[in-house]
Motif scaffolding. Structure first.
Motif, PDB file in Angstrom:
ATOM      1  N   ASP A  14       0.804  -1.224   0.000  1.00 29.57           N
ATOM      2  CA  ASP A  14       0.000   0.000   0.000  1.00 29.57           C
ATOM      3  C   ASP A  14       0.836   1.273   0.000  1.00 29.57           C
ATOM      4  O   ASP A  14       0.363   2.327   0.396  1.00 29.57           O
ATOM      5  N   PHE A  39      -6.883   3.417   3.963  1.00 31.63           N
ATOM      6  CA  PHE A  39      -7.227   2.092   4.463  1.00 31.63           C
ATOM      7  C   PHE A  39      -7.496   2.080   5.965  1.00 31.63           C
ATOM      8  O   PHE A  39      -8.066   1.121   6.484  1.00 31.63           O
ATOM      9  N   LEU A  42     -11.035   1.706   6.504  1.00 34.82           N
ATOM     10  CA  LEU A  42     -11.602   0.399   6.158  1.00 34.82           C
ATOM     11  C   LEU A  42     -11.090  -0.721   7.056  1.00 34.82           C
ATOM     12  O   LEU A  42     -11.533  -1.854   6.954  1.00 34.82           O
ATOM     13  N   VAL A  46      -7.310  -3.077   0.997  1.00 29.29           N
ATOM     14  CA  VAL A  46      -8.166  -3.717  -0.007  1.00 29.29           C
ATOM     15  C   VAL A  46      -7.337  -3.805  -1.290  1.00 29.29           C
ATOM     16  O   VAL A  46      -7.019  -2.763  -1.886  1.00 29.29           O
ATOM     17  N   GLU A  48      -7.665  -4.478  -4.501  1.00 31.79           N
ATOM     18  CA  GLU A  48      -8.088  -3.819  -5.737  1.00 31.79           C
ATOM     19  C   GLU A  48      -7.946  -2.308  -5.636  1.00 31.79           C
ATOM     20  O   GLU A  48      -7.511  -1.640  -6.586  1.00 31.79           O
TER      21      GLU A  48
END
Length: 212
Positions: A14, A39, A42, A46, A48
């Motif tokens: 990331d 992120f 979240l 993730v 994608e």
């Protein structure tokens, strides 16, 4: 010694990161674009979304690092890029970008293992004496590695399930305290009290780890 300047590209998870390094030791420019803030909302990466953000930012990071290093692509002798391990989509963004630069400007392309990079980065600040025993504790990896030379690595122990970083992130998600979990749990642990008698979870003759 012949002078060499290398552009190195990292996109295994990331962070979109690039560095221009001279003679393997002198950092001329270093830029990192982190997706952690996104992120954090979240509770974890993730894949994608990570690859899409790499795609959006990689050319900007390239322009910034070349400006920071005050070099042109003509002065670059070779391009290094992480080929693994990591998230497939994220890796492909970095690999395709590096390959395009290599073909367009006729530069040598060097595929690098980012875990070996973690280990050899020590040489930027310390003189390495071989053989060396190295413990790699990164977000998705926990490995015990015997390093006999800059090109000879042997994993002698590794996690059988989760890596340390994954364990921290899973606990942080359960506690709903944010991402990444490691720094947050470390901070909270300083305020805690030893209330639990922890079991000895693994006792065999291997050098492997288990954190599940």
């Amino acid at each position: 010694m012949q002078e060499s300047i290398i552009l190195a590209i990292e996109s295994s998870c990331d962070e979109t990161a690039m560095v221009v390094i001279k003679n393997n030791l002198e950092i001329l420019g270093h830029i990192v674009f982190s997706q952690a803030e996104e992120f954090c909302k979240l509770g974890g990466v993730v894949p994608e979304m990570a690859s899409r953000m790499h795609e959006e930012k990689i050319f900007t990071v390239y322009k910034q690092v070349m400006k920071a290093a005050n070099v042109t692509i003509d002065e670059i002798d070779a391009i290094a890029v992480t080929y693994g391990p990591g998230l497939t989509g994220s890796l492909l963004i970095g690999i395709n970008f590096a390959n395009s630069l290599s073909l367009l400007y006729k530069k040598k392309l060097i595929a690098t293992n980012h875990l070996q990079g973690h280990i050899l980065a020590i040489s930027l600040e310390h003189q390495i004496t071989y053989p060396m025993l190295s413990l790699v504790v990164s977000g998705g990896h926990t490995d015990l590695v015997m390093v006999n030379s800059p090109r000879e690595f042997k994993i002698i122990g590794q996690t059988l399930d989760d890596a340390v970083g994954e364990s921290f992130d899973k606990v942080a998600r359960i506690l709903d305290i944010g991402y990444p979990g490691g720094p947050l749990i470390d901070l909270l642990s300083k305020e805690g009290q030893p209330s639990y008698q922890l079991p000895f979870p693994k006792n065999d003759k291997t050098l492997d780890f288990s954190f599940s």
